[in-house]
Design a protein around this motif. Sequence first.
Motif, PDB file in Angstrom:
ATOM      1  N   GLU A 599      -5.597 -10.190 -10.323  1.00 28.17           N
ATOM      2  CA  GLU A 599      -6.811  -9.650  -9.681  1.00 28.17           C
ATOM      3  C   GLU A 599      -8.039 -10.537  -9.862  1.00 28.17           C
ATOM      4  O   GLU A 599      -8.906 -10.598  -8.982  1.00 28.17           O
ATOM      5  CB  GLU A 599      -7.110  -8.243 -10.242  1.00 28.17           C
ATOM      6  CG  GLU A 599      -6.185  -7.155  -9.752  1.00 28.17           C
ATOM      7  CD  GLU A 599      -4.874  -7.045 -10.529  1.00 28.17           C
ATOM      8  OE1 GLU A 599      -4.131  -6.085 -10.310  1.00 28.17           O
ATOM      9  OE2 GLU A 599      -4.583  -7.941 -11.364  1.00 28.17           O
ATOM     10  N   VAL A 600      -8.129 -11.224 -11.008  1.00 24.58           N
ATOM     11  CA  VAL A 600      -9.305 -12.071 -11.287  1.00 24.58           C
ATOM     12  C   VAL A 600      -9.512 -13.103 -10.173  1.00 24.58           C
ATOM     13  O   VAL A 600     -10.638 -13.440  -9.818  1.00 24.58           O
ATOM     14  CB  VAL A 600      -9.144 -12.744 -12.677  1.00 24.58           C
ATOM     15  CG1 VAL A 600     -10.178 -13.833 -12.885  1.00 24.58           C
ATOM     16  CG2 VAL A 600      -9.290 -11.680 -13.768  1.00 24.58           C
ATOM     17  N   GLY A 601      -8.406 -13.569  -9.594  1.00 28.13           N
ATOM     18  CA  GLY A 601      -8.474 -14.559  -8.505  1.00 28.13           C
ATOM     19  C   GLY A 601      -9.258 -14.062  -7.296  1.00 28.13           C
ATOM     20  O   GLY A 601      -9.791 -14.849  -6.527  1.00 28.13           O
ATOM     21  N   VAL A 602      -9.316 -12.732  -7.111  1.00 30.50           N
ATOM     22  CA  VAL A 602     -10.114 -12.197  -5.994  1.00 30.50           C
ATOM     23  C   VAL A 602     -11.366 -11.490  -6.514  1.00 30.50           C
ATOM     24  O   VAL A 602     -11.947 -10.646  -5.848  1.00 30.50           O
ATOM     25  CB  VAL A 602      -9.293 -11.245  -5.077  1.00 30.50           C
ATOM     26  CG1 VAL A 602      -8.266 -12.018  -4.289  1.00 30.50           C
ATOM     27  CG2 VAL A 602      -8.640 -10.118  -5.857  1.00 30.50           C
ATOM     28  N   GLY A 603     -11.781 -11.850  -7.738  1.00 31.35           N
ATOM     29  CA  GLY A 603     -13.043 -11.333  -8.259  1.00 31.35           C
ATOM     30  C   GLY A 603     -12.977  -9.926  -8.808  1.00 31.35           C
ATOM     31  O   GLY A 603     -14.009  -9.272  -8.988  1.00 31.35           O
ATOM     32  N   LEU A 604     -11.760  -9.417  -9.085  1.00 33.13           N
ATOM     33  CA  LEU A 604     -11.617  -8.054  -9.608  1.00 33.13           C
ATOM     34  C   LEU A 604     -10.887  -8.093 -10.949  1.00 33.13           C
ATOM     35  O   LEU A 604     -10.511  -9.172 -11.418  1.00 33.13           O
ATOM     36  CB  LEU A 604     -10.791  -7.208  -8.610  1.00 33.13           C
ATOM     37  CG  LEU A 604     -11.410  -7.007  -7.226  1.00 33.13           C
ATOM     38  CD1 LEU A 604     -10.367  -6.505  -6.234  1.00 33.13           C
ATOM     39  CD2 LEU A 604     -12.585  -6.027  -7.292  1.00 33.13           C
TER      40      LEU A 604
END
Length: 783
Positions: A599-604
């Motif tokens: 999720e971090v890859g899409v800012g979450l």
Amino acid sequence: MNSHLKINKVAVLGTGVMGAQIAAHLTNAKIPVLAFDISQEIAENGVKASTKLKPSAFYNPKSVEMITPLNYDDHLEQISDCDWVIEVIAERLDWKQDLYKRIQPYLKDEAVVTSNTSGISLAELTDGMDENMATKFFITHFFNPPRYMKLVEIISSEKTNVDLIPSMASFLEEVLGKGVVYAKDTPNFIANRIGVYGMMVTLEEARKKKLSIEDIDALTGTLIGRPKSATFRTADVVGLDTLCFVANTAYEKCEDDSERDTFKIPDYLQKMVDNEWLGQKSKQGFYKKIDKGVIHSIDLDTLEYTPQNKNRYPGVRLAKEHIKLEDKLKALVNSDDTAGQFIWEVTARALLYSANRLGEIADDIVNIDRAMWWGFGWELGPFEAWDAIGVVESVARMKKENKAIPQWVTDMLAKGHTSFYTRMEGFNCYWDVNKQDYLPIPTSVKELRFSNFKYNGSLIEDHWSASLIDLGDGVAGVDFHSVLQAQLNPIDGSILQTLFKAQKWVEENDYKGLVISGDGTNFCAGANLNMILNSAYRKDWDELDRTVSTMQNILQGLRFAPFPVVAAPFGLVLGGGFEVISACDRIVAAGESYIGLVEVGVGLIPGAGGNLRMISNLNKKIKSAMPGAFPIIQKAFETIGFAKVATSAKEAQAIGYLQKEDQIVVNRDHVLAVAKDTVLGMSEGYAVPEMESFKLPGKSGRLVLEGTLKGFVKSGKISEHDAHIGRILGNVLTGGEKGGPFTAVDEQYLLDIEREAFISLAGEQKTIDRIEYILKKGKPLRN
């Protein structure tokens, strides 16, 4: 597996690229290997080189310790310990025959000996071979790379002891996870004969229609159910010298082939090979990298590299209006623009060629279709593709164009049968040329597919993206099959609704348990990002909160259901996909499962229990006497913060995505059957798991994580927005306001704070930019 062939140790003769990778894959199945070569140094270097390959040949790099490098001069007597000896040396008949003579005195009586040759016939290999050895000798042709390519072609002769073949096939399928096809002893066997013919026809038609390299690759890739690398990119990856070698074998050895001239190497291809423009390994082939992100393609007339320029074709637009591959292909071949005419021509020629080879290269259409799925990555084999475009209509068109139709196809149609495959009396059947009738397709009892249950009246409820199915014996199953993105199965309302319904249904009908899986390529590549984006555009945070809360509640419902729930994932298992499987009691994962919280890859950050499950898994994995142990949280922070994706199910166990009691099944086609058996095994005396509580580090842990983030920003490893996401993630993992080494927090509290964090990040512009970028470009944005 048949009792008379037990394979506990294998000798691999030859440690070149292929031999070393076959050895590596044997260790993935926990089988020790003796890897031989002409000198100790060559053997050791070959094995060492296999550990550096990308993608990795090993599930776990440590498995290389199960391979013992040896040489023929000093160690041949050790072959007597081996149950299977596979020869993987260079394609020189005299070398192979000499080697067989050398090993023969050391073979134990029940040992099986096979060759991995792709270009030499079995008749030539066994010419002059000791008669006893010839009875236990045949060809097992693996495809490169052997860990990832499913196909193994078995070729036996009248000299071979036929009893060995079924037990060897069982070993290849059950232990090594392969798909076995039975080929005749003809040049290039099945997959290379049909596949390379298809590539040579594509080259020929590309020249005729003056289509560019990039246009052909856009038309012959995923659009028609072929690998993304399509035609020319595939040739570059395989190597133009290898392509020419295989084509040349067919040209020289298939003298009676009516299409023999198609295998003749075109002038431009010969020139490219003479120039040593061999593709990826020589940094230029049909494509050439000019600069970072700048790739030029070759002009087949001038042999000069020029910038790519993709054309738009109406036929492609028509094809893309359809969701199902069969419908796309039908629309494309019937489109009368250049793209449609080109695809029709290469398809029609490949179909007729395959039909004309029946009886010569294989006994039935099933072996041909399977060889093309597993060896060349075709989603539809030639005869399935023919059914998709319509046999009656396409044969009429072929006749109009003066194409010769094979007699057996004409006979089948004359009998009133209009497709090569059909369903009869609950079985999937194929047209058998010899019997002139439909026969059931042979499948292993370990191979269960949801699609078969759907046909036989076991469908309980069918939804857009998932179905609830009765798998028999008191076990229900949820099948993921997204209508819009069948390849990725993103989690949407339809999947959540089906999981909710399944839980209720199993309980109300007093069933023993539930399996969650699918028939597709990937289990689930995460949440539906469009859904999140739409809520963000509308600033409808209540709606997003309801959606995430619903998913959390449904997964918690599965977690504490009064019956066992087993997930059977495979392929991509990302973000929400991991959250689904980790809520289950047990996981039966295909060896090729790529699991990760991304999720971090899409800012979450994970929002439906991902953080909670990671803490829980690592808590069990890393035993600590300290309350609120920081090392557990640090490991979770690194795994989620760096969006680590495991490159195999084995690695997923090492990272903590899977637990040690979860099962790994090498053959992806067997996961559903094993998962069903697991439910049945757990259902007797099943006890609902206890709700967990956790002592987390709290503020002191948070400060350490924030210090790490500052260091990363300073050194340019991460952006400010990455650090911001990291701080929010750190807050959740260390327990938020209530966290501290002496106060326990429960599961619901952790779910609440991760949901709040998820929603707050979804409202940030930089996160919105990331989601938009990945949906448009298919790769993450670093902002």
